[in-house]
Design a protein around this motif. Sequence first.
Motif, PDB file in Angstrom:
ATOM      1  N   VAL A 190     -49.440 -66.414  94.263  1.00 36.54           N
ATOM      2  CA  VAL A 190     -48.727 -65.701  95.320  1.00 36.54           C
ATOM      3  C   VAL A 190     -49.608 -64.587  95.886  1.00 36.54           C
ATOM      4  O   VAL A 190     -49.674 -64.377  97.101  1.00 36.54           O
ATOM      5  N   ASP A 191     -50.295 -63.879  95.007  1.00 35.17           N
ATOM      6  CA  ASP A 191     -51.175 -62.800  95.444  1.00 35.17           C
ATOM      7  C   ASP A 191     -52.238 -63.323  96.418  1.00 35.17           C
ATOM      8  O   ASP A 191     -52.478 -62.742  97.486  1.00 35.17           O
ATOM      9  N   GLU A 192     -52.842 -64.441  96.071  1.00 36.54           N
ATOM     10  CA  GLU A 192     -53.877 -65.025  96.931  1.00 36.54           C
ATOM     11  C   GLU A 192     -53.292 -65.492  98.261  1.00 36.54           C
ATOM     12  O   GLU A 192     -53.915 -65.349  99.320  1.00 36.54           O
ATOM     13  N   GLN A 193     -52.071 -66.065  98.225  1.00 40.17           N
ATOM     14  CA  GLN A 193     -51.454 -66.558  99.459  1.00 40.17           C
ATOM     15  C   GLN A 193     -51.119 -65.411 100.410  1.00 40.17           C
ATOM     16  O   GLN A 193     -51.360 -65.489 101.619  1.00 40.17           O
ATOM     17  N   VAL A 194     -50.556 -64.335  99.870  1.00 43.00           N
ATOM     18  CA  VAL A 194     -50.210 -63.197 100.725  1.00 43.00           C
ATOM     19  C   VAL A 194     -51.466 -62.553 101.293  1.00 43.00           C
ATOM     20  O   VAL A 194     -51.499 -62.147 102.465  1.00 43.00           O
ATOM     21  N   ARG A 195     -52.519 -62.485 100.496  1.00 50.73           N
ATOM     22  CA  ARG A 195     -53.790 -61.940 100.991  1.00 50.73           C
ATOM     23  C   ARG A 195     -54.304 -62.793 102.167  1.00 50.73           C
ATOM     24  O   ARG A 195     -54.749 -62.251 103.190  1.00 50.73           O
ATOM     25  N   ALA A 196     -54.215 -64.098 102.030  1.00 48.61           N
ATOM     26  CA  ALA A 196     -54.653 -64.992 103.105  1.00 48.61           C
ATOM     27  C   ALA A 196     -53.807 -64.800 104.364  1.00 48.61           C
ATOM     28  O   ALA A 196     -54.328 -64.809 105.489  1.00 48.61           O
ATOM     29  N   LEU A 197     -52.495 -64.600 104.198  1.00 53.92           N
ATOM     30  CA  LEU A 197     -51.618 -64.399 105.348  1.00 53.92           C
ATOM     31  C   LEU A 197     -51.942 -63.089 106.061  1.00 53.92           C
ATOM     32  O   LEU A 197     -51.931 -63.030 107.299  1.00 53.92           O
ATOM     33  N   LEU A 198     -52.214 -62.038 105.298  1.00 49.84           N
ATOM     34  CA  LEU A 198     -52.562 -60.764 105.919  1.00 49.84           C
ATOM     35  C   LEU A 198     -53.794 -60.912 106.808  1.00 49.84           C
ATOM     36  O   LEU A 198     -53.837 -60.406 107.930  1.00 49.84           O
ATOM     37  N   HIS A 199     -54.791 -61.615 106.314  1.00 50.97           N
ATOM     38  CA  HIS A 199     -55.996 -61.819 107.110  1.00 50.97           C
ATOM     39  C   HIS A 199     -55.708 -62.735 108.307  1.00 50.97           C
ATOM     40  O   HIS A 199     -56.222 -62.512 109.408  1.00 50.97           O
ATOM     41  N   GLN A 200     -54.867 -63.740 108.090  1.00 50.92           N
ATOM     42  CA  GLN A 200     -54.514 -64.662 109.177  1.00 50.92           C
ATOM     43  C   GLN A 200     -53.743 -63.947 110.275  1.00 50.92           C
ATOM     44  O   GLN A 200     -53.898 -64.261 111.462  1.00 50.92           O
ATOM     45  N   TRP A 201     -52.913 -62.971 109.873  1.00 51.12           N
ATOM     46  CA  TRP A 201     -52.075 -62.252 110.826  1.00 51.12           C
ATOM     47  C   TRP A 201     -52.725 -60.957 111.310  1.00 51.12           C
ATOM     48  O   TRP A 201     -52.025 -60.027 111.712  1.00 51.12           O
ATOM     49  N   GLN A 202     -54.035 -60.874 111.224  1.00 47.20           N
ATOM     50  CA  GLN A 202     -54.799 -59.728 111.740  1.00 47.20           C
ATOM     51  C   GLN A 202     -54.410 -58.421 111.039  1.00 47.20           C
ATOM     52  O   GLN A 202     -54.410 -57.348 111.649  1.00 47.20           O
ATOM     53  N   ALA A 203     -54.054 -58.516 109.770  1.00 50.10           N
ATOM     54  CA  ALA A 203     -53.701 -57.330 108.992  1.00 50.10           C
ATOM     55  C   ALA A 203     -54.545 -57.258 107.727  1.00 50.10           C
ATOM     56  O   ALA A 203     -54.128 -56.684 106.722  1.00 50.10           O
ATOM     57  N   GLY A 204     -55.733 -57.851 107.789  1.00 47.16           N
ATOM     58  CA  GLY A 204     -56.601 -57.838 106.619  1.00 47.16           C
ATOM     59  C   GLY A 204     -57.021 -56.444 106.209  1.00 47.16           C
ATOM     60  O   GLY A 204     -57.383 -56.207 105.046  1.00 47.16           O
TER      61      GLY A 204
END
Length: 388
Positions: A315-329
């Motif tokens: 879950v941690d890795e998935q949320v990290r990927a979403l943050l970067h995908q959604w321009q919130a890295g």
Amino acid sequence: MITCPFCFVKVAPNRVAFRCLGPSGRTVGCAPQPDGMLGAFRGGPNPPVLPPVFSVRRPGRRAVCPTCSRESAWRVCPSCHNRLPAEYCANPGKIVALVGAKHAGKSTYIAVLVHELMNRVGEELNASLVPCDDRTIERYKTDFARPLYADHKLLTFTQSSANVPRDPLVYLFTRTLGSRLRRRTASLTLVLFDTAGEDLRQREMSELHLRYLQAADAVIFLLDPLELPGAQAALHGSARERGGTLADDLMSDQMDVVVRVTELLRKRDKGRVTIPTAVALSKIDELREFMERQSALHRTREPIGALDLDDREAVDEQVRALLHQWQAGMVDRYLSQQYDDYALFGLSALGAVPEGETVARSGIRPYRVEDPLLWLLYRFKMLDGIRR
């Protein structure tokens, strides 16, 4: 030291004060009088009228009033004169700071989390969650449970504590551990305080919020993905209408709230933040259908009575990927620079898109709402972690 769950001032056990019980029937006691210190804390023109507060040299569970000689078990904080729950003084307390910008869903999260800990999650963990005082009972039922679960109405935004003083929710969490032959119980006190997003708009926070964050044993940040510009393209229907509402509110940017709170925590820790910090994307149900089918956020957590470390990492890795995908890295990069111990989560308190000002007709179906607290219990050594 005991941290008062109301004013968040640290009190040595031998400095705890008591309130006289006052007269009762034929029993003699000190007459009630205006309590200016409690009145100043709560605000308002008229201080409450209560029996006086007194101190003794060696306070225990009870103390004798030096004026009327009546024995009292009403322990109070010497700084604000709020009553300290007996269980809170007897068990180690953990203050969990819940913070986030406006519209992040903090009040709804507390309402559903407490409900799940008392029911589904409590049964899974062989645990009980009981309120420590009458004010917690009254506030949870009045401000959280009744409107959401009985009336099926969405909770209103938390008002600033500068205008409406609020009491925290203080609960005793107790788990039964071990086998049948060697059972034992472990308890801790959870103090949940929902901070209004309005109170975190400026770096010059109120003195109460400064003490609250400085006293925190853990932090839960709630981030609203509907307010992330990169995620708004994935929204549709009513979710699209509910997203991007803070675009013109320059002081309520979610990243700015994270930075303001972090700066305060860094001053307390004199460097990188050391307390465990959970950062959760709320309302994840409105975006799940746009995630890849193999995403860890499509899986519900299995009720195994422990923290599944493999699932936690996925879950941690998935949320990290979403943050970067959604321009919130930048959120993840900033956390990695400032925090020693943080984890990322995705959850939904309601489980479905609301219908106007009411919950969906399918009802409240929380999704992974307990994940941040389970991780914190693991960090507090109240829950085992396993790999499968």
